[in-house]
Design a protein around this motif. Structure first.
Motif, PDB file in Angstrom:
ATOM      1  N   UNK A  18       0.823  -1.208   0.000  1.00 26.16           N
ATOM      2  CA  UNK A  18       0.000   0.000   0.000  1.00 26.16           C
ATOM      3  C   UNK A  18       0.856   1.255   0.000  1.00 26.16           C
ATOM      4  N   UNK A  19       2.119   1.133   0.363  1.00 30.39           N
ATOM      5  CA  UNK A  19       3.035   2.271   0.448  1.00 30.39           C
ATOM      6  C   UNK A  19       4.383   1.843  -0.127  1.00 30.39           C
ATOM      7  N   UNK A  20       5.102   2.792  -0.685  1.00 30.33           N
ATOM      8  CA  UNK A  20       6.461   2.537  -1.158  1.00 30.33           C
ATOM      9  C   UNK A  20       7.257   3.830  -1.046  1.00 30.33           C
ATOM     10  N   UNK A  21       8.530   3.697  -0.739  1.00 33.72           N
ATOM     11  CA  UNK A  21       9.404   4.864  -0.640  1.00 33.72           C
ATOM     12  C   UNK A  21      10.624   4.644  -1.515  1.00 33.72           C
ATOM     13  N   UNK A  22      11.091   5.713  -2.092  1.00 34.03           N
ATOM     14  CA  UNK A  22      12.250   5.676  -2.965  1.00 34.03           C
ATOM     15  C   UNK A  22      13.180   6.820  -2.590  1.00 34.03           C
ATOM     16  N   UNK A  23      14.386   6.470  -2.181  1.00 32.33           N
ATOM     17  CA  UNK A  23      15.425   7.457  -1.911  1.00 32.33           C
ATOM     18  C   UNK A  23      16.580   7.174  -2.856  1.00 32.33           C
ATOM     19  N   UNK A  24      17.152   8.181  -3.414  1.00 33.02           N
ATOM     20  CA  UNK A  24      18.337   8.050  -4.268  1.00 33.02           C
ATOM     21  C   UNK A  24      18.060   7.346  -5.589  1.00 33.02           C
ATOM     22  N   UNK A  25      16.853   7.363  -6.067  1.00 34.21           N
ATOM     23  CA  UNK A  25      16.573   6.729  -7.359  1.00 34.21           C
ATOM     24  C   UNK A  25      16.974   7.660  -8.479  1.00 34.21           C
ATOM     25  N   UNK A  26      17.496   7.084  -9.516  1.00 34.43           N
ATOM     26  CA  UNK A  26      17.891   7.863 -10.678  1.00 34.43           C
ATOM     27  C   UNK A  26      17.178   7.385 -11.920  1.00 34.43           C
ATOM     28  N   UNK A  27      17.150   8.249 -12.911  1.00 32.23           N
ATOM     29  CA  UNK A  27      16.599   7.941 -14.234  1.00 32.23           C
ATOM     30  C   UNK A  27      15.156   7.441 -14.150  1.00 32.23           C
ATOM     31  N   UNK A  28      14.330   8.132 -13.353  1.00 36.59           N
ATOM     32  CA  UNK A  28      12.918   7.763 -13.234  1.00 36.59           C
ATOM     33  C   UNK A  28      12.063   8.386 -14.333  1.00 36.59           C
ATOM     34  N   UNK A  29      12.555   9.418 -14.978  1.00 33.34           N
ATOM     35  CA  UNK A  29      11.769  10.122 -15.992  1.00 33.34           C
ATOM     36  C   UNK A  29      12.644  10.400 -17.204  1.00 33.34           C
ATOM     37  N   UNK A  36      10.253   3.879 -19.054  1.00 34.89           N
ATOM     38  CA  UNK A  36      10.580   4.787 -17.958  1.00 34.89           C
ATOM     39  C   UNK A  36       9.359   4.924 -17.053  1.00 34.89           C
ATOM     40  N   UNK A  37       9.556   4.911 -15.740  1.00 36.78           N
ATOM     41  CA  UNK A  37       8.412   4.947 -14.824  1.00 36.78           C
ATOM     42  C   UNK A  37       7.389   6.057 -15.077  1.00 36.78           C
ATOM     43  N   UNK A  38       7.817   7.230 -15.550  1.00 43.76           N
ATOM     44  CA  UNK A  38       6.817   8.281 -15.749  1.00 43.76           C
ATOM     45  C   UNK A  38       5.881   7.950 -16.905  1.00 43.76           C
ATOM     46  N   UNK A  39       6.279   7.040 -17.807  1.00 48.09           N
ATOM     47  CA  UNK A  39       5.407   6.631 -18.912  1.00 48.09           C
ATOM     48  C   UNK A  39       4.487   5.475 -18.519  1.00 48.09           C
ATOM     49  N   UNK A  40       4.860   4.736 -17.498  1.00 44.14           N
ATOM     50  CA  UNK A  40       4.155   3.488 -17.171  1.00 44.14           C
ATOM     51  C   UNK A  40       3.515   3.516 -15.789  1.00 44.14           C
ATOM     52  N   UNK A  41       3.274   4.693 -15.256  1.00 42.82           N
ATOM     53  CA  UNK A  41       2.805   4.832 -13.880  1.00 42.82           C
ATOM     54  C   UNK A  41       1.333   4.477 -13.677  1.00 42.82           C
ATOM     55  N   UNK A  42       0.607   4.198 -14.730  1.00 40.34           N
ATOM     56  CA  UNK A  42      -0.829   3.943 -14.593  1.00 40.34           C
ATOM     57  C   UNK A  42      -1.133   2.754 -13.688  1.00 40.34           C
ATOM     58  N   UNK A  43      -0.195   1.827 -13.517  1.00 38.27           N
ATOM     59  CA  UNK A  43      -0.430   0.658 -12.676  1.00 38.27           C
ATOM     60  C   UNK A  43      -0.203   0.874 -11.196  1.00 38.27           C
ATOM     61  N   UNK A  44       0.177   2.064 -10.794  1.00 38.49           N
ATOM     62  CA  UNK A  44       0.494   2.315  -9.393  1.00 38.49           C
ATOM     63  C   UNK A  44      -0.777   2.485  -8.573  1.00 38.49           C
ATOM     64  N   UNK A  45      -0.877   1.724  -7.484  1.00 40.29           N
ATOM     65  CA  UNK A  45      -2.024   1.877  -6.595  1.00 40.29           C
ATOM     66  C   UNK A  45      -1.594   2.259  -5.173  1.00 40.29           C
ATOM     67  N   UNK A  46      -0.311   2.264  -4.913  1.00 40.04           N
ATOM     68  CA  UNK A  46       0.202   2.571  -3.577  1.00 40.04           C
ATOM     69  C   UNK A  46       0.539   4.050  -3.439  1.00 40.04           C
ATOM     70  N   UNK A  47       0.562   4.514  -2.201  1.00 41.62           N
ATOM     71  CA  UNK A  47       1.104   5.847  -1.912  1.00 41.62           C
ATOM     72  C   UNK A  47       2.613   5.775  -2.101  1.00 41.62           C
ATOM     73  N   UNK A 111      10.075   8.913   6.087  1.00 38.59           N
ATOM     74  CA  UNK A 111       9.826   7.480   5.943  1.00 38.59           C
ATOM     75  C   UNK A 111       8.919   6.962   7.051  1.00 38.59           C
ATOM     76  N   UNK A 112       9.148   7.417   8.266  1.00 41.56           N
ATOM     77  CA  UNK A 112       8.293   7.010   9.383  1.00 41.56           C
ATOM     78  C   UNK A 112       6.844   7.453   9.150  1.00 41.56           C
ATOM     79  N   UNK A 113       6.664   8.619   8.556  1.00 38.74           N
ATOM     80  CA  UNK A 113       5.314   9.084   8.225  1.00 38.74           C
ATOM     81  C   UNK A 113       4.612   8.128   7.277  1.00 38.74           C
ATOM     82  N   UNK A 114       5.320   7.648   6.272  1.00 35.51           N
ATOM     83  CA  UNK A 114       4.752   6.668   5.330  1.00 35.51           C
ATOM     84  C   UNK A 114       4.413   5.381   6.064  1.00 35.51           C
ATOM     85  N   UNK A 115       5.318   4.907   6.896  1.00 38.95           N
ATOM     86  CA  UNK A 115       5.086   3.654   7.621  1.00 38.95           C
ATOM     87  C   UNK A 115       3.927   3.777   8.603  1.00 38.95           C
ATOM     88  N   UNK A 116       3.810   4.919   9.259  1.00 38.20           N
ATOM     89  CA  UNK A 116       2.692   5.115  10.201  1.00 38.20           C
ATOM     90  C   UNK A 116       1.355   5.136   9.479  1.00 38.20           C
TER      91      UNK A 116
END
Length: 124
Positions: A18-29, A36-47, A111-116
């Motif tokens: 239901x939640x996912x966090x990404x730190x230090x990711x590169x080449x997302x767009x 590339x994730x910005x083209x294929x994001x329609x499948x995302x259902x998590x925060x 990150x704690x905010x996402x987990x909470x």
């Protein structure tokens, strides 16, 4: 799990998170990469929490904005895309010369905010 892998798993609907966090990711767009994730994001259902260093050669500012628009436009997913000021890629890793204590503490709070939100009864 690497940030880009966490986002791709959400795009593919893997894991049921239901939640996912990404730190230090590169080449997302990357416009010229069809997967590339910005083209294929329609499948995302998590925060998503997507955090970037202000100085990261693998994720320049012009790529941060298009990705930030992608999930909202295509999936209507709740997400936060944040740039940590005055940081370099790797700022959360204590054993590197670019470690930044202030940014590290903020990333833990974010990150704690996402987990909470994922486990509200555990946050009490």
């Amino acid at each position: 799990m690497a940030g880009k892998s966490a986002i791709r798993s959400q795009i593919r609907g893997l894991g049921g998170y239901r939640k996912a966090a990404s730190f230090h990711s590169g080449r997302l767009a990357v416009d010229e990469q069809p997967d590339s994730p910005q083209h294929t994001a329609a499948g995302i259902s998590a925060e998503l929490l997507i955090a970037h260093a202000s100085q990261d050669d693998s994720m320049p500012r012009e790529q941060i904005t298009p990705f930030g628009k992608g999930p909202r436009r295509t999936a209507q997913v709740h997400h936060t895309s944040v740039v940590y000021p005055n940081t370099r890629d790797g700022f959360t890793m204590r054993d590197t010369p670019v470690f930044d204590q202030v940014a590290y503490d903020r990333h833990l709070t974010d990150l704690l905010g996402v987990l909470c939100r994922a486990f509200p009864s555990a946050a009490r």
